[in-house]
Design an enzyme around this catalytic site. Sequence first.
Site, PDB file in Angstrom:
ATOM      1  N   ASP A  12     -18.981  21.101 -31.571  1.00  0.00           N
ATOM      2  CA  ASP A  12     -17.553  21.069 -31.296  1.00  0.00           C
ATOM      3  C   ASP A  12     -16.831  21.927 -32.323  1.00  0.00           C
ATOM      4  OD1 ASP A  12     -17.388  19.614 -33.628  1.00  0.00           O
ATOM      5  OD2 ASP A  12     -17.027  17.695 -32.652  1.00  0.00           O
ATOM      6  N   LYS A  13     -15.514  21.917 -32.308  1.00  0.00           N
ATOM      7  CA  LYS A  13     -14.752  22.817 -33.186  1.00  0.00           C
ATOM      8  C   LYS A  13     -14.947  22.526 -34.668  1.00  0.00           C
ATOM      9  CE  LYS A  13     -10.633  20.043 -32.606  1.00  0.00           C
ATOM     10  NZ  LYS A  13      -9.391  19.909 -31.942  1.00  0.00           N
TER      11      LYS A  13
END
Length: 128
Positions: A12-13
């Site tokens: 994810d980010k």
Amino acid sequence: ETMGGATNICSDKTGTLTTGKMTVVRVWSAGEARPDIPGTLSSLAPEMQELLAEAMVVNTSFKSDVEWDKATASVVKYAGNDTECAMLLLANLVQQGSLDKDPYRSVRGRFPLDDADRLNISFSSDRK
């Protein structure tokens, strides 16, 4: 550390490793990336929806497969290439109105791998 033989790393980010189940988050249509996938797909003519779903399914490996819980519509398992599995799920979304419970599998049944009219062109750097 070194990671050998990794094909896809999903994060994810924040960089946290995820489950590795790819999903389609945008559809490119009419010259722009559109995040409203159901809305974009439903705006297409039914014939185009069918053609799009067939093209996605026919252009994935028969080794890629998705299993899901039909009651909750959640993915249980991806088998094969994660990106292809995401495309198979999108093909099912395109054909949501279908009476078939597994639309992409019925497309595979209509276009079998051993069909005499089906062509397979292997990748070649010389042809690029």
